[in-house]
Design a protein around this motif. Structure first.
Motif, PDB file in Angstrom:
ATOM      1  N   GLU A  25       0.829  -1.210   0.000  1.00 42.45           N
ATOM      2  CA  GLU A  25       0.000   0.000   0.000  1.00 42.45           C
ATOM      3  C   GLU A  25       0.864   1.261   0.000  1.00 42.45           C
ATOM      4  OE1 GLU A  25      -3.512   2.203   2.572  1.00 42.45           O
ATOM      5  OE2 GLU A  25      -3.017   0.126   3.025  1.00 42.45           O
ATOM      6  N   LEU A  26       1.949   1.260   0.764  1.00 40.25           N
ATOM      7  CA  LEU A  26       2.868   2.404   0.756  1.00 40.25           C
ATOM      8  C   LEU A  26       3.469   2.620  -0.627  1.00 40.25           C
ATOM      9  CD1 LEU A  26       4.789   1.957   4.120  1.00 40.25           C
ATOM     10  CD2 LEU A  26       3.235   3.813   3.517  1.00 40.25           C
ATOM     11  N   ILE A  27       3.885   1.543  -1.261  1.00 42.44           N
ATOM     12  CA  ILE A  27       4.449   1.632  -2.614  1.00 42.44           C
ATOM     13  C   ILE A  27       3.396   2.170  -3.577  1.00 42.44           C
ATOM     14  CG2 ILE A  27       5.266   0.262  -4.575  1.00 42.44           C
ATOM     15  CD1 ILE A  27       7.380   0.667  -2.447  1.00 42.44           C
ATOM     16  N   ASN A  28       2.193   1.643  -3.507  1.00 37.20           N
ATOM     17  CA  ASN A  28       1.119   2.097  -4.392  1.00 37.20           C
ATOM     18  C   ASN A  28       0.807   3.574  -4.187  1.00 37.20           C
ATOM     19  OD1 ASN A  28       0.927  -0.486  -5.412  1.00 37.20           O
ATOM     20  ND2 ASN A  28      -0.851  -1.039  -4.182  1.00 37.20           N
ATOM     21  N   ASN A  29       0.790   4.021  -2.923  1.00 34.95           N
ATOM     22  CA  ASN A  29       0.528   5.427  -2.637  1.00 34.95           C
ATOM     23  C   ASN A  29       1.622   6.324  -3.193  1.00 34.95           C
ATOM     24  OD1 ASN A  29      -1.888   4.904  -1.326  1.00 34.95           O
ATOM     25  ND2 ASN A  29      -0.953   4.840   0.701  1.00 34.95           N
ATOM     26  N   LEU A  30       2.849   5.910  -3.023  1.00 33.36           N
ATOM     27  CA  LEU A  30       3.981   6.672  -3.560  1.00 33.36           C
ATOM     28  C   LEU A  30       3.875   6.777  -5.077  1.00 33.36           C
ATOM     29  CD1 LEU A  30       6.746   8.010  -2.992  1.00 33.36           C
ATOM     30  CD2 LEU A  30       7.751   5.735  -3.226  1.00 33.36           C
ATOM     31  N   HIS A  31       3.643   5.665  -5.707  1.00 32.47           N
ATOM     32  CA  HIS A  31       3.491   5.623  -7.161  1.00 32.47           C
ATOM     33  C   HIS A  31       2.338   6.516  -7.618  1.00 32.47           C
ATOM     34  CE1 HIS A  31       3.104   3.936 -11.216  1.00 32.47           C
ATOM     35  NE2 HIS A  31       1.813   3.816 -10.959  1.00 32.47           N
ATOM     36  N   ASN A  32       1.187   6.346  -7.003  1.00 35.30           N
ATOM     37  CA  ASN A  32       0.002   7.105  -7.399  1.00 35.30           C
ATOM     38  C   ASN A  32       0.183   8.610  -7.191  1.00 35.30           C
ATOM     39  OD1 ASN A  32      -1.294   4.750  -8.165  1.00 35.30           O
ATOM     40  ND2 ASN A  32      -2.340   4.517  -6.214  1.00 35.30           N
ATOM     41  N   THR A  33       0.826   8.978  -6.106  1.00 38.06           N
ATOM     42  CA  THR A  33       1.097  10.395  -5.850  1.00 38.06           C
ATOM     43  C   THR A  33       1.935  10.987  -6.972  1.00 38.06           C
ATOM     44  OG1 THR A  33       0.953  10.155  -3.450  1.00 38.06           O
ATOM     45  CG2 THR A  33       2.257  12.018  -4.285  1.00 38.06           C
ATOM     46  N   CYS A  34       2.996  10.295  -7.324  1.00 42.88           N
ATOM     47  CA  CYS A  34       3.908  10.831  -8.328  1.00 42.88           C
ATOM     48  C   CYS A  34       3.330  10.774  -9.741  1.00 42.88           C
ATOM     49  CB  CYS A  34       5.258  10.132  -8.246  1.00 42.88           C
ATOM     50  SG  CYS A  34       6.140  10.573  -6.712  1.00 42.88           S
ATOM     51  N   VAL A  35       2.592   9.740 -10.068  1.00 46.08           N
ATOM     52  CA  VAL A  35       1.928   9.684 -11.378  1.00 46.08           C
ATOM     53  C   VAL A  35       0.941  10.842 -11.477  1.00 46.08           C
ATOM     54  CG1 VAL A  35       0.281   8.394 -12.806  1.00 46.08           C
ATOM     55  CG2 VAL A  35       2.259   7.227 -11.827  1.00 46.08           C
ATOM     56  N   GLY A  36       0.186  11.073 -10.408  1.00 46.76           N
ATOM     57  CA  GLY A  36      -0.777  12.164 -10.397  1.00 46.76           C
ATOM     58  C   GLY A  36      -0.123  13.532 -10.499  1.00 46.76           C
ATOM     59  N   GLU A  37       1.032  13.661  -9.866  1.00 48.29           N
ATOM     60  CA  GLU A  37       1.739  14.941  -9.876  1.00 48.29           C
ATOM     61  C   GLU A  37       2.314  15.292 -11.245  1.00 48.29           C
ATOM     62  OE1 GLU A  37       5.136  16.148  -7.204  1.00 48.29           O
ATOM     63  OE2 GLU A  37       3.655  15.552  -5.693  1.00 48.29           O
ATOM     64  N   VAL A  38       2.898  14.304 -11.915  1.00 48.05           N
ATOM     65  CA  VAL A  38       3.614  14.613 -13.160  1.00 48.05           C
ATOM     66  C   VAL A  38       2.905  14.143 -14.420  1.00 48.05           C
ATOM     67  CG1 VAL A  38       5.834  14.663 -11.973  1.00 48.05           C
ATOM     68  CG2 VAL A  38       5.119  12.577 -13.108  1.00 48.05           C
ATOM     69  N   GLY A  39       1.931  13.247 -14.299  1.00 47.55           N
ATOM     70  CA  GLY A  39       1.185  12.790 -15.473  1.00 47.55           C
ATOM     71  C   GLY A  39       1.975  11.904 -16.416  1.00 47.55           C
ATOM     72  N   VAL A  40       2.893  11.126 -15.880  1.00 51.15           N
ATOM     73  CA  VAL A  40       3.711  10.237 -16.701  1.00 51.15           C
ATOM     74  C   VAL A  40       2.886   9.074 -17.242  1.00 51.15           C
ATOM     75  CG1 VAL A  40       4.483   8.832 -14.740  1.00 51.15           C
ATOM     76  CG2 VAL A  40       5.906   8.981 -16.783  1.00 51.15           C
ATOM     77  N   ASP A  41       3.241   8.608 -18.410  1.00 45.58           N
ATOM     78  CA  ASP A  41       2.614   7.450 -19.038  1.00 45.58           C
ATOM     79  C   ASP A  41       3.065   6.185 -18.306  1.00 45.58           C
ATOM     80  OD1 ASP A  41       1.924   5.285 -20.704  1.00 45.58           O
ATOM     81  OD2 ASP A  41       2.399   6.374 -22.546  1.00 45.58           O
ATOM     82  N   GLU A  42       2.111   5.398 -17.837  1.00 49.08           N
ATOM     83  CA  GLU A  42       2.428   4.160 -17.107  1.00 49.08           C
ATOM     84  C   GLU A  42       3.299   3.213 -17.936  1.00 49.08           C
ATOM     85  OE1 GLU A  42       1.685   3.113 -13.989  1.00 49.08           O
ATOM     86  OE2 GLU A  42       0.140   4.511 -13.339  1.00 49.08           O
ATOM     87  N   ALA A  43       3.131   3.218 -19.233  1.00 54.87           N
ATOM     88  CA  ALA A  43       3.936   2.344 -20.091  1.00 54.87           C
ATOM     89  C   ALA A  43       5.412   2.700 -20.003  1.00 54.87           C
ATOM     90  CB  ALA A  43       3.451   2.413 -21.537  1.00 54.87           C
ATOM     91  N   LEU A  44       5.719   3.982 -19.849  1.00 49.93           N
ATOM     92  CA  LEU A  44       7.118   4.400 -19.715  1.00 49.93           C
ATOM     93  C   LEU A  44       7.715   3.922 -18.393  1.00 49.93           C
ATOM     94  CD1 LEU A  44       6.992   8.019 -21.162  1.00 49.93           C
ATOM     95  CD2 LEU A  44       7.835   5.938 -22.276  1.00 49.93           C
ATOM     96  N   ILE A  45       6.897   3.920 -17.357  1.00 47.42           N
ATOM     97  CA  ILE A  45       7.360   3.418 -16.059  1.00 47.42           C
ATOM     98  C   ILE A  45       7.651   1.926 -16.160  1.00 47.42           C
ATOM     99  CG2 ILE A  45       6.723   3.013 -13.647  1.00 47.42           C
ATOM    100  CD1 ILE A  45       4.969   5.581 -13.882  1.00 47.42           C
ATOM    101  N   THR A  46       6.749   1.193 -16.771  1.00 44.72           N
ATOM    102  CA  THR A  46       6.936  -0.247 -16.933  1.00 44.72           C
ATOM    103  C   THR A  46       8.227  -0.544 -17.682  1.00 44.72           C
ATOM    104  OG1 THR A  46       4.551  -0.618 -16.888  1.00 44.72           O
ATOM    105  CG2 THR A  46       5.915  -2.359 -17.859  1.00 44.72           C
ATOM    106  N   LYS A  47       8.482   0.199 -18.748  1.00 43.95           N
ATOM    107  CA  LYS A  47       9.727   0.002 -19.500  1.00 43.95           C
ATOM    108  C   LYS A  47      10.941   0.328 -18.641  1.00 43.95           C
ATOM    109  CE  LYS A  47       7.875   0.731 -24.124  1.00 43.95           C
ATOM    110  NZ  LYS A  47       7.925   1.583 -25.327  1.00 43.95           N
ATOM    111  N   ALA A  48      10.872   1.418 -17.880  1.00 41.34           N
ATOM    112  CA  ALA A  48      11.995   1.813 -17.028  1.00 41.34           C
ATOM    113  C   ALA A  48      12.260   0.781 -15.931  1.00 41.34           C
ATOM    114  CB  ALA A  48      11.745   3.187 -16.426  1.00 41.34           C
ATOM    115  N   GLN A  49      11.229   0.116 -15.471  1.00 44.45           N
ATOM    116  CA  GLN A  49      11.411  -0.935 -14.469  1.00 44.45           C
ATOM    117  C   GLN A  49      12.301  -2.054 -15.006  1.00 44.45           C
ATOM    118  OE1 GLN A  49       7.258  -1.755 -13.875  1.00 44.45           O
ATOM    119  NE2 GLN A  49       7.156  -0.519 -12.014  1.00 44.45           N
ATOM    120  N   ASN A  50      12.347  -2.162 -16.331  1.00 39.42           N
ATOM    121  CA  ASN A  50      13.152  -3.202 -16.975  1.00 39.42           C
ATOM    122  C   ASN A  50      14.384  -2.644 -17.670  1.00 39.42           C
ATOM    123  OD1 ASN A  50      11.393  -5.492 -16.377  1.00 39.42           O
ATOM    124  ND2 ASN A  50       9.933  -4.412 -17.657  1.00 39.42           N
TER     125      ASN A  50
END
Length: 133
Positions: A25-50
């Motif tokens: 839940e902490l990880i999800n909140n951190l992620h959601n906060t930052c996605v909401g703040e900057v509007g990054v494409d989730e697909a770019l995050i997924t690629k960066a994870q790899n």
């Protein structure tokens, strides 16, 4: 959010198989906060994870937001390597510490790109300890 730092820095949790619900839940909140703040494409995050880091301003700022939320980066995007290493469990410090310290010296052309350069380096230097929520 200090518990989130631990999970951000420990890549073995990237699959989240052993993570308890509170930490997830902490990880999800951190992620959601930052996605909401900057509007990054989730697909770019997924690629960066790899390790596929697109030179995208929003992805760069997402990375900075994460470290901002964890209080291990200043307003100029300069990562505090000792703060980052200090939150690691003792058994991970020896493995991740050198990469975190080495990579934290890198700079880009903006606060967001400073963090982004660190993240890319960290992935290259120590992929086993890298995690991007």
């Amino acid at each position: 959010m200090n518990y989130a730092i631990f999970f951000f820095l420990v890549a073995i949790l990237s699959n989240a198989s052993g993570m308890d619900d509170d930490m997830q839940e902490l990880i999800n909140n951190l992620h959601n906060t930052c996605v909401g703040e900057v509007g990054v494409d989730e697909a770019l995050i997924t690629k960066a994870q790899n390790g596929d880091f697109a030179e995208d301003e929003k992805l760069m700022c997402y990375s900075k937001c994460l470290l901002d939320q964890m209080a291990i980066v200043d307003e100029n995007g300069i990562v505090d390597p000792e703060a980052a290493v200090a939150v690691l469990p003792a058994d991970m410090q020896a493995e991740a510490g050198p990469a975190v310290r080495k990579c934290s010296k890198l700079r880009g052309s903006s606060p967001c790109s400073n963090v982004f350069e660190v993240m890319k380096c960290w992935y290259t230097e120590s992929p086993a300890t890298y995690f991007l929520p």
